[in-house]
Design a protein around this motif. Structure first.
Motif, PDB file in Angstrom:
ATOM      1  N   HIS A  10       0.818  -1.216   0.000  1.00 34.55           N
ATOM      2  CA  HIS A  10       0.000   0.000   0.000  1.00 34.55           C
ATOM      3  C   HIS A  10       0.850   1.265   0.000  1.00 34.55           C
ATOM      4  O   HIS A  10       0.371   2.321  -0.437  1.00 34.55           O
ATOM      5  CB  HIS A  10      -0.941  -0.005   1.206  1.00 34.55           C
ATOM      6  CG  HIS A  10      -2.080  -0.967   1.072  1.00 34.55           C
ATOM      7  ND1 HIS A  10      -3.188  -0.723   0.293  1.00 34.55           N
ATOM      8  CD2 HIS A  10      -2.266  -2.207   1.613  1.00 34.55           C
ATOM      9  CE1 HIS A  10      -4.015  -1.748   0.358  1.00 34.55           C
ATOM     10  NE2 HIS A  10      -3.482  -2.673   1.153  1.00 34.55           N
ATOM     11  N   SER A 210     -15.797   9.306  -0.548  1.00 35.42           N
ATOM     12  CA  SER A 210     -14.987   8.141  -0.176  1.00 35.42           C
ATOM     13  C   SER A 210     -14.416   7.531  -1.443  1.00 35.42           C
ATOM     14  O   SER A 210     -15.135   7.359  -2.440  1.00 35.42           O
ATOM     15  CB  SER A 210     -15.822   7.094   0.556  1.00 35.42           C
ATOM     16  OG  SER A 210     -15.108   5.869   0.669  1.00 35.42           O
ATOM     17  N   GLN A 212     -13.730   4.586  -1.812  1.00 35.58           N
ATOM     18  CA  GLN A 212     -14.344   3.281  -2.020  1.00 35.58           C
ATOM     19  C   GLN A 212     -15.364   3.337  -3.161  1.00 35.58           C
ATOM     20  O   GLN A 212     -15.644   2.328  -3.798  1.00 35.58           O
ATOM     21  CB  GLN A 212     -15.023   2.805  -0.741  1.00 35.58           C
ATOM     22  CG  GLN A 212     -14.066   2.295   0.325  1.00 35.58           C
ATOM     23  CD  GLN A 212     -13.338   1.041  -0.117  1.00 35.58           C
ATOM     24  OE1 GLN A 212     -12.182   1.106  -0.532  1.00 35.58           O
ATOM     25  NE2 GLN A 212     -13.994  -0.108  -0.042  1.00 35.58           N
ATOM     26  N   HIS A 213     -15.895   4.524  -3.388  1.00 37.58           N
ATOM     27  CA  HIS A 213     -16.794   4.733  -4.526  1.00 37.58           C
ATOM     28  C   HIS A 213     -16.102   5.734  -5.449  1.00 37.58           C
ATOM     29  O   HIS A 213     -16.373   6.922  -5.435  1.00 37.58           O
ATOM     30  CB  HIS A 213     -18.143   5.265  -4.048  1.00 37.58           C
ATOM     31  CG  HIS A 213     -19.141   5.483  -5.158  1.00 37.58           C
ATOM     32  ND1 HIS A 213     -19.379   4.542  -6.144  1.00 37.58           N
ATOM     33  CD2 HIS A 213     -19.948   6.535  -5.460  1.00 37.58           C
ATOM     34  CE1 HIS A 213     -20.291   5.002  -6.977  1.00 37.58           C
ATOM     35  NE2 HIS A 213     -20.646   6.217  -6.595  1.00 37.58           N
ATOM     36  N   ASP A 214     -15.172   5.213  -6.246  1.00 42.20           N
ATOM     37  CA  ASP A 214     -14.307   6.062  -7.062  1.00 42.20           C
ATOM     38  C   ASP A 214     -14.922   6.305  -8.440  1.00 42.20           C
ATOM     39  O   ASP A 214     -15.750   5.523  -8.922  1.00 42.20           O
ATOM     40  CB  ASP A 214     -12.932   5.404  -7.220  1.00 42.20           C
ATOM     41  CG  ASP A 214     -11.847   6.407  -7.586  1.00 42.20           C
ATOM     42  OD1 ASP A 214     -12.162   7.607  -7.720  1.00 42.20           O
ATOM     43  OD2 ASP A 214     -10.685   5.986  -7.740  1.00 42.20           O
ATOM     44  N   ASP A 221     -20.504   4.302 -12.119  1.00 44.95           N
ATOM     45  CA  ASP A 221     -20.118   5.080 -10.949  1.00 44.95           C
ATOM     46  C   ASP A 221     -21.253   6.027 -10.548  1.00 44.95           C
ATOM     47  O   ASP A 221     -21.016   7.144 -10.103  1.00 44.95           O
ATOM     48  CB  ASP A 221     -18.822   5.859 -11.207  1.00 44.95           C
ATOM     49  CG  ASP A 221     -18.953   6.866 -12.338  1.00 44.95           C
ATOM     50  OD1 ASP A 221     -20.009   6.916 -12.983  1.00 44.95           O
ATOM     51  OD2 ASP A 221     -17.982   7.631 -12.568  1.00 44.95           O
ATOM     52  N   ARG A 232     -22.612   0.640   3.817  1.00 48.31           N
ATOM     53  CA  ARG A 232     -21.534  -0.063   3.115  1.00 48.31           C
ATOM     54  C   ARG A 232     -20.150   0.363   3.590  1.00 48.31           C
ATOM     55  O   ARG A 232     -19.229  -0.461   3.664  1.00 48.31           O
ATOM     56  CB  ARG A 232     -21.660   0.174   1.611  1.00 48.31           C
ATOM     57  CG  ARG A 232     -22.846  -0.540   0.975  1.00 48.31           C
ATOM     58  CD  ARG A 232     -23.042  -0.125  -0.470  1.00 48.31           C
ATOM     59  NE  ARG A 232     -21.845  -0.322  -1.284  1.00 48.31           N
ATOM     60  CZ  ARG A 232     -21.767  -0.006  -2.577  1.00 48.31           C
ATOM     61  NH1 ARG A 232     -22.827   0.530  -3.189  1.00 48.31           N
ATOM     62  NH2 ARG A 232     -20.663  -0.223  -3.253  1.00 48.31           N
ATOM     63  N   PHE A 233     -19.968   1.648   3.893  1.00 56.17           N
ATOM     64  CA  PHE A 233     -18.614   2.165   4.075  1.00 56.17           C
ATOM     65  C   PHE A 233     -18.277   2.592   5.498  1.00 56.17           C
ATOM     66  O   PHE A 233     -17.118   2.867   5.791  1.00 56.17           O
ATOM     67  CB  PHE A 233     -18.396   3.363   3.139  1.00 56.17           C
ATOM     68  CG  PHE A 233     -18.628   3.043   1.692  1.00 56.17           C
ATOM     69  CD1 PHE A 233     -18.158   1.855   1.143  1.00 56.17           C
ATOM     70  CD2 PHE A 233     -19.327   3.909   0.870  1.00 56.17           C
ATOM     71  CE1 PHE A 233     -18.372   1.547  -0.190  1.00 56.17           C
ATOM     72  CE2 PHE A 233     -19.541   3.616  -0.466  1.00 56.17           C
ATOM     73  CZ  PHE A 233     -19.074   2.426  -1.003  1.00 56.17           C
ATOM     74  N   TYR A 238      -9.612   0.689   6.771  1.00 57.18           N
ATOM     75  CA  TYR A 238      -8.955   0.786   5.474  1.00 57.18           C
ATOM     76  C   TYR A 238      -7.486   1.160   5.663  1.00 57.18           C
ATOM     77  O   TYR A 238      -7.094   1.766   6.658  1.00 57.18           O
ATOM     78  CB  TYR A 238      -9.642   1.836   4.603  1.00 57.18           C
ATOM     79  CG  TYR A 238     -11.111   1.575   4.359  1.00 57.18           C
ATOM     80  CD1 TYR A 238     -11.528   0.591   3.468  1.00 57.18           C
ATOM     81  CD2 TYR A 238     -12.079   2.298   5.035  1.00 57.18           C
ATOM     82  CE1 TYR A 238     -12.878   0.352   3.236  1.00 57.18           C
ATOM     83  CE2 TYR A 238     -13.432   2.070   4.826  1.00 57.18           C
ATOM     84  CZ  TYR A 238     -13.822   1.090   3.930  1.00 57.18           C
ATOM     85  OH  TYR A 238     -15.152   0.852   3.716  1.00 57.18           O
ATOM     86  N   ARG A 243     -10.239   6.386   1.905  1.00 62.29           N
ATOM     87  CA  ARG A 243     -11.290   5.398   1.665  1.00 62.29           C
ATOM     88  C   ARG A 243     -12.369   5.426   2.748  1.00 62.29           C
ATOM     89  O   ARG A 243     -13.433   4.831   2.574  1.00 62.29           O
ATOM     90  CB  ARG A 243     -10.691   3.998   1.544  1.00 62.29           C
ATOM     91  CG  ARG A 243      -9.791   3.863   0.326  1.00 62.29           C
ATOM     92  CD  ARG A 243      -9.410   2.440   0.015  1.00 62.29           C
ATOM     93  NE  ARG A 243      -8.667   2.377  -1.235  1.00 62.29           N
ATOM     94  CZ  ARG A 243      -9.218   2.322  -2.445  1.00 62.29           C
ATOM     95  NH1 ARG A 243     -10.532   2.310  -2.552  1.00 62.29           N
ATOM     96  NH2 ARG A 243      -8.479   2.269  -3.522  1.00 62.29           N
ATOM     97  N   LEU A 245     -15.414   7.012   4.672  1.00 60.95           N
ATOM     98  CA  LEU A 245     -16.469   7.957   4.344  1.00 60.95           C
ATOM     99  C   LEU A 245     -16.301   9.181   5.240  1.00 60.95           C
ATOM    100  O   LEU A 245     -16.322   9.072   6.471  1.00 60.95           O
ATOM    101  CB  LEU A 245     -17.841   7.309   4.566  1.00 60.95           C
ATOM    102  CG  LEU A 245     -19.053   8.131   4.134  1.00 60.95           C
ATOM    103  CD1 LEU A 245     -19.062   8.358   2.628  1.00 60.95           C
ATOM    104  CD2 LEU A 245     -20.354   7.433   4.572  1.00 60.95           C
TER     105      LEU A 245
END
Length: 759
Positions: A10, A210, A212-214, A221, A232-233, A238, A243, A245
């Motif tokens: 990472h 976030s 996570q929803h790129d 998208d 969800r987030f 992470y 990432r 929210l």
């Protein structure tokens, strides 16, 4: 507690790098997550001092924290019942501003005016504003300050809440808005505040985000309902904070449950300057969001959905505006970080949606504060015929630039004129440019850097372009003559070889102080083919003190930077004439004493303000950066001077009018201030701790010397003597055999550059 394989992946460590060593030596300070089993920043802020980076939180946990029962991860609290406002809330807005030119821009005034319709506004600028700027806010702010702190917007929020306004004063408000000047206002905020006043929540913003929803150009998208996004987030851990929210900090609103929470106040009170902006985002923007979510505080957003990351910089932004979004990010329009296609027509697209927005002011501000290269690249992304996004190549570096230089022909009649980071040509460069501006045999390439060109240039075969663009680099490597007022390594991004380019220097200034080249160490002087000097004595001094510079490479032409100081007003370029006329109008007949220094402020003469009032004098400050906390402007602002002027590069595009108008100059050892001796203006030098206070026996004789002032009170005494004599200018002397200061040094210098063609 450190997952080496995932940590390396990472953080993109090079093969062979020990992840444990990397984390211990640098990773923890830059907030690199060691593993999903340990929350580095939460532990740091909960159990250690978040203003102190001397203790590694993970090591503290392993050696002591776990034995004391301290948690490695925050324990999420059960959801709290959100607050529903029963009446129109009383609001305060803490507004963070920053302007590198020391201005409060018209776009900021418009934003604050609208915000003041809904809240009591308290404004803080990070930096030193020009005199009179805060007065622009008097009609619609409850308090306005200018304090340099270097901690970005959260530093201003912290300083306002903790000290300038105070938590006790803020207790009378139902909501506190945190906002900054990174956005332009497109429409009124009525709809935003009306809608959110009816929502049940503890804190809110205009939108959530976030990674996570790129954003994606190949998969769906579409926006996700906020309630679904929370399910969800919220909860999972992470590796990277973007990432999680979170709510963006350009516009945040907190209600009393959050404002009264000790953990929230502690996090805002302990904001400190960070080494990089990324840490500000992770520690404070994302960090506070994560804390409030884990603590069970309910949040909401004006946009009912979670749009693809980051919606204010992505291709869906114009859809947000169509749905009533009130702001647009300046960096989106000026830098286009996510390469949105066809952004060059942003004004036309926005005007169709919001006709009443102040587009002229937005465009002027954008061009003033955005580096030309970024603005150039931001608007070039497009879409190819096959529907794919096309991102044009950007300026190259290192080997790529070396290869470009090697494969591109150079031309001796192409001359490069690099602008300074302030956007102006050095006075010497400007004088040479004016000498050859109408010469069709010289192709003049003016290369801008961090700012747009501040000079008004004309002539034939003149091309102006940003240095850090492909076109700028292509033109730069074609230049056979590379002119510079600095060493080549400072001016140009690549060590262009002497065999392909002729590096010529406009001169270092009058050699009237000991150690005339105190900053020569580590500089690249060896590539210079010519250095302008003002006398044969200076040539000897420079050859003796500059490494790798022989006497044969000194040109006794005089210093081109002096030309515009001594020419008749009618012979100056039009923009310099206008600048001088404007400065004289501002002074209105008063004498101007210029505080021209490059070092930190020293004790100011106790009687300076009284002397200025008695003699109706104007004090002007010229220093490299006026937003320094230890600078002279910052110190002068508190003196209650009758007249104080900002004379820096951010206020005047050239020092030429300052020299021509000044009655006296006070300096430490600034080489540009020493040019006053070429005009006969009295020059006072602050001594005592100046680096050039040593013996002067090796200096060339024949030049005038500054008036030495051993202590601050001596400055006032000398100014009194000078004012009694009407600030009479002294006779300008030059050493025997030196070129006269006659306004023709640029002509002689240009002649020497032309002779290089015949080598």
């Amino acid at each position: 507690m450190l997952d080496g394989e995932e940590y390396s992946l990472h953080n993109r460590l090079r093969r062979g790098t020990d992840p444990t060593r990397h984390f211990v030596e640098e990773g923890w300070r830059s907030l690199r997550t060691p593993s999903l089993r340990f929350d580095l920043w939460n532990y740091w802020v909960e159990h250690l001092d978040p203003t102190d980076d001397s203790v590694n939180p993970l090591i503290h946990y392993l050696l002591r924290g776990r034995h004391d029962g301290l948690a490695a991860l925050p324990a999420p609290s059960p959801p709290r019942p959100p607050i529903q406002l029963s009446r129109p809330p009383r609001r305060a807005a803490l507004f963070a501003g920053y302007d590198r030119d020391g201005l409060i821009d018209d776009t900021v005034v418009a934003y604050l005016t609208e915000l003041s319709r809904h809240a009591d506004v308290y404004y803080l600028a990070d930096g030193v504003l020009r005199p009179g700027q805060l007065a622009r806010l008097a009609g619609f702010t409850r308090g306005a300050w200018s304090v340099p702190h270097g901690a970005y917007d959260f530093g201003s929020f912290s300083l306002l809440a903790r000290d300038l306004v105070g938590w006790q004063r803020l207790e009378k408000y139902d909501e506190i808005v945190l906002a900054n000047d990174s956005c332009y206002l497109l429409r009124t905020l009525d709809d935003v505040f009306d809608q959110m006043s009816g929502r049940a929540c503890d804190w809110w913003s205009l939108q959530a985000t976030s990674m996570q929803h790129d954003e994606s150009y190949v998969r769906d998208d579409s926006p996700i309902p906020l309630a679904e996004a929370k399910q969800r987030f919220v909860g999972p851990r992470y590796w990277t904070d973007d990432r999680f929210l979170h709510l963006s900090s350009y516009f945040l609103v907190f209600r009393r449950p959050v404002l009264d929470d000790p953990g929230f106040r502690w996090r805002l009170d302990t904001v400190t300057p960070q080494a990089e902006k990324r840490l500000v985002i992770h520690k404070y923007e994302v960090g506070i969001s994560r804390y409030l979510v884990d603590a069970g505080f309910e949040f909401d957003t004006f946009l009912p959905d979670l749009w693809a990351f980051h919606p204010l910089y992505g291709r869906h932004f114009f859809e947000l505006v169509e749905r009533g979004f009130p702001l647009v990010k300046r960096n989106f329009l000026g830098e286009n970080p996510r390469h949105v296609a066809h952004l060059g027509d942003w004004e036309e697209r926005l005007r169709r949606l919001v006709p009443e927005a102040p587009y002229a002011a937005m465009r002027v501000h954008l061009e003033r504060v955005t580096p030309p290269a970024l603005l150039h690249d931001a608007h070039r992304a497009g879409v190819d015929t096959d529907g794919r996004r096309h991102i044009p190549p950007r300026a190259t570096r290192g080997f790529g630039l070396r290869r470009l230089d090697r494969e591109t022909p150079t031309f001796s009649h192409w001359w490069a004129f690099p602008a300074s980071p302030s956007g102006r040509l050095d006075p010497g460069l400007r004088a040479v440019f004016e000498e050859v501006r109408e010469d069709p045999s010289v192709h003049k390439i003016v290369l801008t850097r961090a700012r747009p060109l501040a000079d008004t240039l004309g002539g034939v075969r003149v091309t102006v372009m940003p240095m850090d663009t492909p076109d700028g680099q292509a033109a730069m490597v074609r230049c056979g003559a590379l002119l510079s007022a600095e060493t080549p390594d400072v001016t140009y991004p690549f060590p262009f070889p002497r065999g392909r380019h002729d590096h010529v220097h406009l001169g270092l200034g009058l050699p009237v102080l000991a150690d005339p080249l105190s900053a020569s160490g580590g500089r690249d002087w060896g590539r210079l083919l010519g250095l302008a000097v003002c006398s044969s004595g200076e040539a000897l001094v420079r050859a003796a003190t500059i490494p790798d510079l022989g006497l044969e490479r000194t040109w006794v032409t005089g210093l081109p930077r002096h030309d515009h100081l001594v020419l008749e007003l009618s012979l100056l370029p039009a923009d310099l004439r206008d600048a001088e006329h404007h400065l004289r109008e501002t002074l209105d007949g008063r004498p101007l004493v210029v505080w021209w220094a490059r070092g930190a402020a020293r004790p100011i003469p106790a009687g300076l303000a009284a002397w200025a009032r008695e003699h109706d004098a104007v004090i002007g400050v010229r220093e490299p950066r006026l937003d320094r906390a230890n600078g002279w402007m910052r110190a002068m602002v508190d003196l209650d001077l009758p007249h104080l002027l900002d004379l820096s590069d951010r206020a005047l595009s050239s020092p030429v009018p300052v020299h021509r108008v000044a009655a006296a100059v006070v300096t430490d050892d600034d080489p540009h201030a020493l040019d006053a001796l070429a005009t006969g203006v009295p020059l006072l030098q602050l001594t005592g701790t100046a680096p050039n206070d040593g013996p002067e026996g090796a200096l060339p004789v024949g030049w005038a010397r500054p008036i030495k002032c051993e202590n601050p009170d001596a400055v006032v005494r000398e100014l009194t003597v000078l004012s009694t004599a009407g600030f009479a200018r002294h006779e300008v002397t030059v050493p025997a055999g030196a070129p006269a200061i006659d306004g023709a040094a640029a002509r002689r210098f240009a002649h020497r550059v032309r002779l290089l063609r015949d080598r």
